[in-house]
Design a protein around this motif. Sequence first.
Motif: not given
Length: 151
Positions: A31-52
Motif C-alpha cells: 500500500p501507499a506509504g508502506f515499504s513492504n507487504n504482507l508476504v514480505w513480512n511473512l518471509g521476514h519473520i521466518v528468516v529473522a527467527q532462523q538468523s537470530l
Amino acid sequence: MEATLKIWKTNRKIISDLIENYNIEQLNLTPAGFSNNLVWNLGHIVVAQQSLIYRGCGLEANIPVELMELYKPGTKPSGQTTEQQVSVLKDLLLSVIPQTEADFAAGKFERYNERTTGTGFNLATVADAFEFNNYHEGMHLGMMLNIRKFL
C-alpha cells in the motif's frame, strides 16, 4: 523459557490465520506509504527467527538460503511472490517450531555469539534471542495488521 515458546507459537498461529484471509494479489500489494507487504513480512519473520536463533548459535538455518537473501533485514519486496512461494513460507512459519523446540531440548543452542541488533537490543544468550524474536515478530504482526486495512 516455556512462556517464551508459548508466546512464539501463539503469535505464529495468529500470523498464519491472518495470511489465510488474503489472495495472492492482496498478499503482494504494497500500500501507499508502506515499504513492504504482507508476504514480505511473512518471509521476514521466518528468516529473522532462523538468523537470530540458529545463525546466532553458529548453526545452519533450517530454511533455503535463497529465502534468507530475499527476506533478510534491509530488504523489501523485489517482485511478485507466487502462490507456490507463499505456500512454502506459510509451511515454514509453522514447521520450524517443532524443529526449534527439539533442537533447544537437545542442547544445540548452548553457545551464542553475543551481538547488538540494529534497534539497539543486546543479545548475550539464546534466551535473549528468543525473547527478542518474540518482540520482533510482534512488531511485524502489528505492521501486517496495519497493511491489511488498505487491502
